[in-house]
Motif scaffolding. Structure first.
Motif: not given
Length: 67
Positions: A16-21, A7-14, A2-3
């Motif tokens: 967040t789902y990736s981090a959850l998985l 930093i790189f400005g990635w979109p939040e929803p994908p 998430l950090v």
């Protein structure tokens, strides 16, 4: 993860789902490993790891509903 997304400005929803998985996969792996180390058989250890991952996902879902 998430950090890096911040930093790189990635979109939040994908992200967040990736981090959850990723979190669920880690819970499954660590739960299974811990059960094996405690002396459980493989099938029981995998079931316990799956229960850990399921509880983690349920907690995340409850948190999302509360917010």
């Amino acid at each position: 993860m998430l950090v890096l997304a911040g930093i790189f400005g990635w979109p939040e929803p994908p992200v967040t789902y990736s981090a959850l998985l990723l979190n669920a996969a880690l819970l499954l792996g660590w739960g299974t490993f811990a059960a094996l180390r405690a002396g459980y058989r493989r099938r029981s250890a995998v079931l316990l790891g799956t229960a850990d991952a399921t509880l983690g996902l349920l907690i995340a879902a409850a948190n999302a509903v509360i917010k």
